[in-house]
Design an enzyme around this catalytic site. Structure first.
Site, PDB file in Angstrom:
ATOM      1  N   GLY A   1       0.862  -1.229  -0.176  1.00 51.73           N
ATOM      2  CA  GLY A   1      -0.141  -0.003  -0.103  1.00 51.73           C
ATOM      3  C   GLY A   1       0.805   1.228  -0.083  1.00 51.73           C
ATOM      4  CB  CYS A   2       0.341   4.674   1.450  1.00 52.17           C
ATOM      5  SG  CYS A   2       0.996   6.235   1.617  1.00 52.17           S
TER       6      CYS A   2
END
Length: 179
Positions: A12-13
């Protein structure tokens, strides 16, 4: 001087992963960046548009005598959802995929073993979607992405997404935290 190893993980981020791995004893450096794409020297906007093929990742330098690659993976599989394809929460796209860029055959074997153990234990209700691929070129992200939480902790995304993941890590892996 202790020998260091490198791990490259995407979940993810990159701001979330970076904040967590910066707190682990034995980790000497964490750099947010991009890997796994077809464009040289990608920038954040191109990666976010989804056309480069890169994932947001962190490059982790660590001392394997202090923290093992397996321990880094154990943290990895707790702080993100490895069962969603190309997404983490509201972040959607291939740039947010769950991916391990194995830096060596030993890392690949360890990652396979950890994922097999998680599957056998029924750790997740859904299948693990994490990609396990050979190391690819790592491109550091722009300077403003580095140490993002420490510099931008007041921002809503950091408060709503990054900080809860960091709190989850701190509660579950207290023994791995640096002093």
């Amino acid at each position: 001087m202790a020998a260091t190893e490198t791990a490259v993980l995407g979940g993810g981020c990159f701001w979330c992963l970076e904040a967590v791995y910066r707190e682990i004893r034995g980790v000497s450096r964490v750099v947010s960046g991009y890997s796994g794409g077809a464009v040289d020297a990608p920038d954040y906007h191109a990666v976010c548009e989804g056309g480069t093929g890169h994932a947001e990742v962190v490059q982790i330098e660590f001392d394997p005598a202090v923290v093992s690659f397996r321990q880094l993976l154990e943290v990895f599989f707790v702080i993100h959802d490895p069962t969603t394809l190309n997404r983490q929460g509201n972040d959607v796209g291939t740039q947010y995929r769950s991916v391990i860029f194995a830096q060596s055959p030993a890392q690949r074997a360890e990652a396979e073993a950890v994922m097999d153990e998680l599957r056998a234990a029924g750790a997740f209700a859904d299948p693990i979607m994490t990609e396990l691929v050979a190391a690819e070129h790592f491109w550091p992200a722009e300077d403003y992405h580095q140490d993002y939480l420490a510099r931008n902790g007041h921002q809503p995304y950091c408060q709503a997404v990054v900080s809860p993941k960091l709190a989850k890590f701190r509660a579950r892996f207290a023994a791995l935290r640096s002093a």
